[in-house]
Design an enzyme around this catalytic site. Structure first.
Site, short mmCIF file in Angstrom:
data_model
loop_
_atom_site.label_atom_id
_atom_site.label_comp_id
_atom_site.label_asym_id
_atom_site.label_seq_id
_atom_site.Cartn_x
_atom_site.Cartn_y
_atom_site.Cartn_z
N GLU A 105 0.78 -1.04 0.01
CA GLU A 105 0.02 -0.18 -0.04
C GLU A 105 0.95 1.17 -0.10
O GLU A 105 1.89 1.50 0.88
CB GLU A 105 -0.90 -0.03 1.21
CG GLU A 105 -1.89 1.21 1.11
CD GLU A 105 -3.01 1.12 2.38
OE1 GLU A 105 -2.97 0.22 3.24
OE2 GLU A 105 -3.77 1.93 2.10
N ALA A 140 2.09 -0.26 10.75
CA ALA A 140 1.69 -1.86 10.49
C ALA A 140 0.74 -1.82 9.11
O ALA A 140 0.44 -0.70 8.65
CB ALA A 140 1.07 -2.45 11.50
N MET A 141 0.63 -2.99 8.65
CA MET A 141 -0.16 -2.84 7.31
C MET A 141 -1.19 -4.20 7.31
O MET A 141 -0.71 -5.29 7.83
CB MET A 141 0.97 -3.06 6.21
CG MET A 141 0.44 -3.30 4.83
SD MET A 141 -0.69 -1.90 4.33
CE MET A 141 -2.19 -2.82 3.41
N HIS A 147 -6.38 -2.06 15.17
CA HIS A 147 -6.87 -1.38 13.93
C HIS A 147 -6.51 -2.26 12.64
O HIS A 147 -7.13 -2.21 11.94
CB HIS A 147 -5.76 -0.03 13.93
CG HIS A 147 -5.92 0.56 12.80
ND1 HIS A 147 -6.60 1.91 12.64
CD2 HIS A 147 -5.17 0.66 11.40
CE1 HIS A 147 -6.40 2.24 11.48
NE2 HIS A 147 -5.81 1.74 10.96
N GLU A 148 -5.34 -2.88 12.74
CA GLU A 148 -4.93 -3.90 11.61
C GLU A 148 -6.22 -4.83 11.36
O GLU A 148 -6.41 -5.38 10.22
CB GLU A 148 -3.63 -4.19 11.58
CG GLU A 148 -2.53 -3.15 11.82
CD GLU A 148 -2.62 -2.06 10.77
OE1 GLU A 148 -3.03 -2.14 9.56
OE2 GLU A 148 -2.20 -0.86 10.91
N HIS A 158 -9.28 -3.70 9.97
CA HIS A 158 -9.41 -3.39 8.31
C HIS A 158 -9.81 -4.72 7.86
O HIS A 158 -10.24 -4.84 6.42
CB HIS A 158 -7.92 -3.15 8.00
CG HIS A 158 -7.57 -1.73 7.93
ND1 HIS A 158 -8.22 -0.85 7.54
CD2 HIS A 158 -6.63 -1.18 8.61
CE1 HIS A 158 -7.56 0.53 7.68
NE2 HIS A 158 -6.71 0.16 8.15
N GLU A 216 -9.48 4.44 6.60
CA GLU A 216 -8.79 4.76 7.56
C GLU A 216 -9.66 5.61 8.62
O GLU A 216 -9.19 5.20 9.88
CB GLU A 216 -7.56 5.60 6.99
CG GLU A 216 -6.59 4.69 6.10
CD GLU A 216 -6.14 3.27 6.96
OE1 GLU A 216 -6.11 3.24 8.06
OE2 GLU A 216 -5.48 2.66 6.01
N1 B3K Z 1 -3.01 1.07 5.54
C1 B3K Z 1 -1.76 1.16 6.11
C2 B3K Z 1 -0.96 2.21 5.85
C3 B3K Z 1 -0.18 2.19 4.45
C4 B3K Z 1 0.85 3.49 4.24
C5 B3K Z 1 1.21 3.28 2.92
N2 B3K Z 1 2.14 4.57 2.73
C6 B3K Z 1 -1.71 1.01 7.65
C7 B3K Z 1 -2.90 1.34 8.25
O1 B3K Z 1 -3.53 2.55 8.21
O2 B3K Z 1 -3.57 0.40 8.71
ZN ZN Z 2 -5.45 1.90 8.68
#
Ligand code: B3K
Ligand code: ZN
Length: 899
Positions: free
Chosen positions: A136, A276-277, A311-312, A315, A334
């Site tokens: 991302e 984190a991702m 949070h992750e 998602h 987000e």
């Molecule tokens: N979705 C990722 C963020 C990615 C950032 C890319 N430059 C983490 C998060 O907000 O959960």
């Molecule tokens: Zn996020």
């Protein structure tokens, strides 16, 4: 020119701006994506088999396919088994266009990439002993040629092949197969049954240890949970695992969301650009957001792990199952997910404390962003580099917008709305409009005006006046809203603003009889109301008001606005001690603190001396009563006693007077320390007992209050107290207390404190040099020291073995801490701090554009400083601008700052 040269990120020409209004659906879609990674030392061969078909929704029947690709070496490309020749395709900037593409076809590309040489930490790269990915927003194009946009969702199967020195081979979804190969190699095949955009792809290969647990979902399915780390970190995973299980349960209970794969994995990586991702089934984390144990991690660190894990995980629904149509919609996932994780943390700990922390962050960093050159609505209209829009605005203000929707709809309708949203859009890539439409449809509310929050940037200002008519026993509140101009919008239309409020009489909350509205005794005691502002100016009349009330406005910070009402000190003292809304009690304490600092500032700016500064007796008594108030949560006492930060004072200022802010705030703190010395000593002694470390809200609260007391006491320059601080450093069993003591010693103005600090810093490094995350805290405490000569120390630390200029966490700990959290030093010495920062940015520009661009923030605020500082800051921005091959990331922020 070779393919590699073609795709290098050269910026000799003006980078292109992308506009939301230009959005077009993709010409082709990808049904399935089959990837094979052959990892060798120094290079990785990626084979991608894509099953493509023309998008039935495309407006024209395209006969070309433009794929994204960057830093790739193309080895071969075949379409339906026919090998293509250079006449069949063309390279563009970050793209590869195929000509004469049929309605449906299979495309096989074979490319070579070099993870070891990838310093941008985007795409596939190497971090210490492992290979990992970050895709991302647009990193997948650094892995293979692809339709790297979130509205192209595909079913992925991934084969990872590597030497057995990398025993762990992971990707998204469920494990299909694994086995041995010749030459000491092995493979694993993963299949993700949920179609997803490429930005959610992940791969990891390394020699990793893991802890394992399981979770039974609400429908009785068993999910394996695994956290992978370097073997040395295996003792720091338990907190993340507990947080994960709590998150999974909470999302079932609060949002009805069940997990959907057989396995959920987290991998901790040391070199990572952000926290984190949320890759499907395979979350990749910065070590700083997974690893935690009491000896190495502060309470704030523990809470961060809990929040980021949640949070992750959240998602998986808000982001993955339902994703974004394009990157302008980023706040769709987000903002919503930040709101979800904040509510989760509120439920796990103290709701008011969590809100105070969230609002503090918003009002210092997001409000500043909204008032600066990078201001943008939570759904931006345009960008040059999307990485620059992972901002406080998209995340934190985005979460406030969702919170307002929840407030306006009420709990039940909000849940109906989110249920409808998830049901309606499962498996789709959608827009913020779709989200609001689901909430409107489910609740029957008209949210047309509310949607302005998505398109208008800037922080609204709310002026409140009132009038009490004693004879009629009527109380009128009048609200006037306005919003300052921002770079892309001069005139704003009124927002739909929920103002949660109550009225305080001398004995506490008064019942609310709003004219032309029904009193609410059914769901509450009728002392709380949400007023809805929709016009530029609007009045509300309350009846049967028997005394002139003090209004408690914007309870729980019900809208992200700047509220102005003229409270007297007596009003604030009443609110601070009696408001039934915990948030507003804290807010009153902050207003009192602000007023006290402003008085000192005025004196300082008129040439006055601040040594021996004293505060009015009634103010001291107000703070004393907070310290003695047994009804208050200790964490709230700690926050109420903490004065507004320098960053917040700067945000509020028209022109930031760095020295006046620093020295006035310090003078007020010293005055409080002198006046309340006995109370602080009592509190310090009461809570300074060595106990087994626990991370409960209560235990955290006690530590935080004790350490606030310590921070005041150290200002007295008293030998006994300084020695007590040093003893706390030496004898504590947890990093929270160790760091608190070390911070106070390092900032102590006394020579005794300085001597002890020097020894403690040496001792600390000696003890923790092998724990990278602990060394980062050591770097940070030194970089944040407000005493003179810190810049020289920071420069020296750049050469220290504990620093690594390629690791984002180290850069943040040392360079960003100095430039963002140490205003008195950053802005000193005729621009030496500015020059230092610009040098670092220039060095990082090519190595890691995302980090370089992030570091720019303090320079972007140049217009808020005095003319001498402005000139110096602007000169550094211009110096950066003149650099050849500026990355898109840095170019965008610098050019907008100078515009
Ligand atoms: N979705 C990722 C963020 C990615 C950032 C890319 N430059 C983490 C998060 O907000 O959960
Ligand atoms: Zn996020």
């Amino acid at each position: 020119m070779t393919a590699v040269e073609q795709s290098l990120p050269e910026q000799n020409h003006q980078p292109k701006t992308i506009y939301l209004k230009d959005y077009q659906v993709p010409d082709y879609l990808v049904k399935t994506t089959d990837l094979r990674f052959e990892i060798y030392d120094g290079e990785t061969i990626v084979s991608a088999m894509l099953d493509l078909y023309r998008n039935p929704a495309a407006t024209t029947a395209a006969t070309q396919l433009r794929l994204h690709g960057a830093d790739l070496e193309l080895i071969s490309i075949s379409l339906d088994d026919k090998v293509l020749t250079p006449a069949d395709y063309e390279f563009g900037e970050e793209s590869l266009t195929l000509f004469n593409t049929p309605e449906t076809f299979k495309l096989l590309t074979i490319t070579k990439i070099k993870p070891e040489a990838n310093t941008s930490l985007e795409g596939l790269y190497r971090s210490r002993t492992m290979y990992c990915t970050q895709c991302e927003a647009e990193g997948f194009r650094k892995i293979t040629y692809y339709l790297d946009r979130p509205d192209v969702m595909s079913e992925f199967t991934t084969t990872v092949v590597a030497d057995k020195k990398y025993p762990v081979l992971l990707s998204n979804g469920n494990l299909l197969e694994q086995g041995e190969l010749d030459n000491n190699r092995h493979y694993a095949i993963w299949h993700d049954p949920f179609k997803k955009p490429a930005y959610l792809f992940a791969l990891v290969a390394g020699d990793l240890a893991h802890i394992e647990d399981s979770f039974t979902t609400c429908s009785g399915r068993e999910v394996a949970l695994k956290i992978f780390v370097e073997p040395k970190d295996l003792d720091k995973c338990d907190h993340a695992m507990t947080s994960l299980k709590n998150s999974m349960r909470w999302d079932e209970e609060v949002y009805g969301r069940e997990y959907d794969l057989n396995i959920f994995m987290i991998v901790a990586v040391d070199d990572f650009n952000m926290g984190a991702m949320e890759n499907k089934g395979l979350n990749i984390f910065n070590t700083s957001c997974v690893l935690a144990k009491p000896e190495t991690t502060t309470d704030a660190g523990f809470q961060r792990v809990e929040g980021v894990v949640a949070h992750e995980y959240f998602h998986n629904w808000s982001g993955n199952r339902v994703t974004c149509r394009d990157w302008f919609q980023l706040s769709l996932k987000e903002g919503f997910t930040v709101y979800r994780d904040a509510e989760f943390s509120a439920d796990m700990g103290s709701r008011t404390v969590k809100r105070v922390e969230g609002v503090t962050l918003l009002r210092t960093l997001q409000f500043a962003e909204d008032a600066g050159p990078m201001a943008h609505p939570i759904r931006p209209e345009s960008y040059i580099e999307i990485s620059n829009f992972y901002t406080m605005t998209v995340y934190e203000k985005g979460a406030e917008i969702i919170r307002m929707l929840a407030t306006l709809l009420g709990k039940d309708n909000f849940r109906k709305g989110t249920d409808l949203y998830f049901d309606r859009h499962d498996g789709q890539a959608v827009t913020t409009e779709d989200f609001v439409a689901a909430l409107a449809d489910a609740s029957g509310r008209d949210l047309t005006q509310f949607k302005r929050w998505y398109s208008q940037a800037g922080t609204p200002r709310l002026e409140v006046t009132d009038h009490y008519d004693e004879d009629a026993q009527e109380y009128r509140l009048t609200f006037k809203q306005s919003c300052p101009a921002t770079p892309e919008c001069q005139h704003k239309l009124p927002f739909h603003i929920p103002v949660a409020m109550g009225l305080l009489g001398s004995a506490g909350d008064l019942p609310l009889y709003l004219k032309d509205a029904e009193p609410d005794f059914e769901t509450s005691d009728n002392t709380y109301k949400v007023l809805e502002l929709t016009q530029a100016e609007q009045s509300f009349v309350f009846q049967r008001v028997q005394e002139k009330p003090v209004p408690s406005l914007l309870r729980g910070f019900s809208a992200p606005v700047k509220l102005h009402y003229h409270y007297s000190r007596a009003d604030l003292v009443l609110l601070m001690s009696r408001d039934s809304d915990g948030f507003n009690r804290w807010e009153a304490s902050q207003q009192l603190g602000l007023a006290a600092i402003y008085t000192a500032m005025q004196h300082y700016q008129q040439g006055g001396d601040l040594s021996g500064w004293v505060l009015d007796a009634d103010l001291i008594e107000a703070y004393r009563s907070v310290l003695q108030d047994e009804s208050l949560d200790q964490a709230m006492v700690a926050y109420m006693l903490s004065l507004p930060s320098e960053a917040y004072l700067s945000e509020l200022a028209e022109v930031v007077d760095v020295e006046a802010i620093h020295y006035s705030r310090l003078a007020v703190r010293k005055a409080l320390a002198h006046a309340l010395r006995d109370e602080f000593v009592r509190i310090y002694n009461a809570y300074n007992h060595q106990q087994a470390y626990r991370v409960t809200a209560d235990a955290i609260a006690s530590r935080s209050l004790k350490n606030v007391a310590l921070a005041y006491l150290i200002l007295l320059n008293d030998e006994t107290l300084i020695r007590a601080c040093e003893q706390q450093y030496r004898t504590s069993n947890n990093m929270t207390d160790v760091m608190a003591a070390l911070t106070q010693l390092v900032n102590s103005e006394s020579s005794l404190g300085q001597g002890l600090a020097e020894n403690a810093l040496a001792d600390f490094y000696q003890r923790w040099q092998h724990e990278s995350l602990v060394v980062n805290q050591w770097l940070m405490v030194q970089a944040s020291c407000s005493l003179p000569n810190t810049l020289a120390k920071v420069k020296a630390l750049l050469e220290h073995p504990g620093f690594d200029g390629k690791n984002p966490n180290k850069i943040r700990a040392l360079i960003a801490s100095f430039c963002n959290s140490n205003a008195i030093n950053f802005h000193a010495n005729a621009g030496a701090g500015y020059q230092f920062l610009a040098d670092q940015i220039i060095q990082l520009n090519r190595q890691n554009p995302q980090i370089a661009s992030r570091l720019l923030t303090p320079l972007t605020k140049w217009k808020k400083y005095n003319s001498q500082q402005q000139t110096l800051m602007k000169a550094e921005l211009e110096r950066i601008m003149a650099e050849p091959q500026l990355s898109k990331d840095v170019f965008e922020v610098v050019s907008k700052s100078l515009a």
